[in-house]
Design an enzyme around this catalytic site. Structure first.
Site, mmCIF file in Angstrom:
data_model
loop_
_atom_site.group_PDB
_atom_site.id
_atom_site.type_symbol
_atom_site.label_atom_id
_atom_site.label_comp_id
_atom_site.label_asym_id
_atom_site.label_seq_id
_atom_site.Cartn_x
_atom_site.Cartn_y
_atom_site.Cartn_z
ATOM 1 N N GLY A 1 37.572 46.355 39.903
ATOM 2 C CA GLY A 1 38.608 45.446 40.169
ATOM 3 C C GLY A 1 38.708 44.454 38.857
ATOM 4 O O GLY A 1 37.843 43.795 38.920
ATOM 5 N N ALA A 2 40.001 44.320 38.255
ATOM 6 C CA ALA A 2 39.935 43.349 37.294
ATOM 7 C C ALA A 2 41.244 42.581 37.464
ATOM 8 O O ALA A 2 41.903 42.154 36.381
ATOM 9 C CB ALA A 2 40.204 44.274 35.819
ATOM 10 N N GLY A 3 41.424 42.062 38.545
ATOM 11 C CA GLY A 3 42.507 41.149 38.858
ATOM 12 C C GLY A 3 42.035 39.641 38.831
ATOM 13 O O GLY A 3 40.936 39.348 38.220
ATOM 14 N N ALA B 1 38.753 53.615 39.513
ATOM 15 C CA ALA B 1 37.927 54.315 40.233
ATOM 16 C C ALA B 1 38.465 55.516 41.134
ATOM 17 O O ALA B 1 39.653 55.112 41.837
ATOM 18 C CB ALA B 1 37.057 53.397 41.051
ATOM 19 N N CYS C 1 50.377 38.137 53.105
ATOM 20 C CA CYS C 1 50.354 37.074 52.308
ATOM 21 C C CYS C 1 52.028 36.590 52.081
ATOM 22 O O CYS C 1 52.733 37.352 51.383
ATOM 23 C CB CYS C 1 50.010 37.656 50.829
ATOM 24 S SG CYS C 1 49.990 36.365 49.799
ATOM 25 N N GLY D 1 44.072 31.625 46.650
ATOM 26 C CA GLY D 1 43.257 31.835 45.394
ATOM 27 C C GLY D 1 41.917 30.862 45.802
ATOM 28 O O GLY D 1 40.790 31.175 45.162
ATOM 29 N N CYS E 1 47.559 27.112 49.190
ATOM 30 C CA CYS E 1 48.781 27.915 48.617
ATOM 31 C C CYS E 1 49.570 26.990 47.996
ATOM 32 O O CYS E 1 49.979 25.953 48.744
ATOM 33 C CB CYS E 1 49.310 28.654 49.816
ATOM 34 S SG CYS E 1 50.758 29.630 49.093
ATOM 35 N N LYS F 1 52.037 24.467 39.761
ATOM 36 C CA LYS F 1 52.002 25.830 39.757
ATOM 37 C C LYS F 1 52.391 26.385 38.123
ATOM 38 O O LYS F 1 51.589 27.053 37.822
ATOM 39 C CB LYS F 1 53.037 26.510 40.553
ATOM 40 C CG LYS F 1 52.766 28.165 40.445
ATOM 41 C CD LYS F 1 53.072 28.817 41.856
ATOM 42 C CE LYS F 1 52.556 30.252 41.793
ATOM 43 N NZ LYS F 1 53.142 30.884 42.847
#
Length: 428
Positions: free
Chosen positions: A8-10, A78, A159, A320, A353, A388
């Site tokens: 995963g590359a997020g 994958a 979310c 996050g 958040c 933000k």
């Protein structure tokens, strides 16, 4: 030399790559496996969907930045994880052996659970970069013929911040365009009340967000189960506190956005001992899978039970800040395990958040996420919007330089006036 694969590359995967490299040094091989050659800064997707950001502005090619740190990158998705054999199979047929696997895939978007929903159906999404870009195309057509807007968070969503964000960003954008008076807006959510956020509420989140929606003339329907989406129409069952159907709603729309339920990705679905029935990765206190202790996981792909039972199912969010603490724990534990020591680091699982509202924003912090809490704060202000924007620029700049460093959120938290900040945020 150990072979470490990050799947995963997020946000979680890229942060894991850099933090693990820093923790274990150059003597071990690290490979990141992602779906596509570019990183997309997901928190900015709502801005893309109303044309406030071009998609290219929030994307970064990651191969070169990773290579500067001796990290390999494979931009092929994958197809299957084989934890008993310590290998990952890719969709192109390649098979990658590993000594340690870190799963950071994020979720699969389960649009099929609401017939007619999703970008391939009749509603838009802001969950991925391509979805946000498609939403912007649809939004431009909507602006030519304004009408009702429906923003929804479906049953099983975990979310809710982006749904609130997008509703209020659309409101702000329409006011700037002098078209808000032509657009009735409705926010539909599986939450039992506005501001629940999948966390049982945070401080006065209920009052703050109800006030914001009321001031912006956005109606809301809570305890909502979306049964289907048709062309120009959202069908909703509103439940009572006991789970019985209280009222049925048929909501017409000229533009709609629906956040779907999340599920585990196909590559891990149904692997006994690795995932729960929903496909989310099971972990212990050290972010390791109990059955396969050389497999770690962080982020939205991790199995976390709901904070409380609600009439309509709601999931617990992974913000996050929480993901950052998971990644830090994994990096420290891999360092210790590779040195022959037992793992000791635990994630704090604190929640934070920052939700943009277009002209200002809503912020909350819950330390820890699950009540009772040591710190609970919620507030609204212009500074959240500015924070933000600053976070986006800071993170993308670091990514382009080859250092994903999400802990800017730690500095933002100082605006809450939290004392003993470093102690609150570090891993145990």
């Amino acid at each position: 030399m150990a072979r470490i694969i990050i799947l995963g590359a997020g946000l979680a995967g890229m942060s894991a790559a850099y933090e693990i490299r820093e923790a274990v040094g150059r003597g071990h091989a690290i490979t990141v496996v992602g779906d596509g050659a570019e990183f997309n800064f997901t928190p900015s997707n709502p801005w893309v969907a109303v044309g406030w950001r071009p998609q290219d502005a929030i994307r970064v090619k990651v191969r070169e930045p990773l290579a500067r740190h001796g990290i390999d990158f494979i931009d092929v998705r994958a197809s299957r994880v084989h934890p008993a054999d310590n290998l990952v199979e890719l969709v192109d047929g390649r098979r990658l052996d590993y000594d340690y696997l870190v799963i950071t895939t994020g979720p699969r978007l389960a649009f099929e659970r609401v017939p007619g929903s999703g970008p391939d159906g009749h509603s838009q999404s802001i969950c991925t970069g391509p979805h946000a870009q498609q939403a912007w195309v649809a939004y431009q057509e909507f602006l030519k013929h304004p009408g009702p807007v429906v923003i929804a968070a479906a049953q099983g969503a975990s979310c809710f911040g982006p749904a609130y964000e997008f509703a209020m960003i659309v409101d702000t954008d329409l006011r700037r365009r002098k078209q808000r008076d032509r657009v009735p807006m409705t926010y539909v959510t599986s939450e039992p009340y506005v501001g629940h956020m999948g966390l049982g509420g945070i401080g006065d989140s209920k009052g703050l967000l109800e006030s914001e929606l009321r001031q912006r003339h956005i109606k809301w329907i809570t305890n909502a189960r979306v049964t289907s989406v048709e062309s120009g129409k959202l069908n909703v069952e509103q439940l009572d506190e006991h789970g019985g159907v209280r009222e049925n709603h048929v909501l017409p729309f000229a533009f709609s956005m629906l956040l779907p339920s999340f599920a585990g990705v196909d590559a891990v679905q149904g692997i006994e001992g690795l995932v729960n029935p929903g496909g989310f990765v099971l972990i212990d206190a050290f972010q390791r899978n109990p059955t396969y202790p050389n497999v770690y996981a962080a982020g939205v792909c991790v199995a976390i039970p709901p904070v409380e039972v609600t009439p309509v199912p709601t999931g617990a969010p992974k913000t996050g800040l929480m993901i950052e603490s998971m990644i830090a724990a994994i990096a420290h534990n891999l360092r210790d395990v590779l040195a022959g020591r037992p793992p000791q680091a635990r994630a704090t699982w604190n929640a934070m958040c920052l939700a943009d509202m277009g002209d200002r924003g809503f912020a909350f912090i819950a330390l820890p996420q699950i009540p009772p809490r040591n710190v609970t704060k919620a507030m609204v202000g212009k500074w959240v919007h500015l924070a933000k924007v600053a976070y986006e620029k800071y993170f993308l700049r670091k990514m382009r330089k080859g250092k994903a460093y999400p802990s800017y959120e730690k500095h933002i938290m100082e605006a809450f006036g939290i004392t003993r900040l470093k102690q609150d945020l570090k891993t145990d």
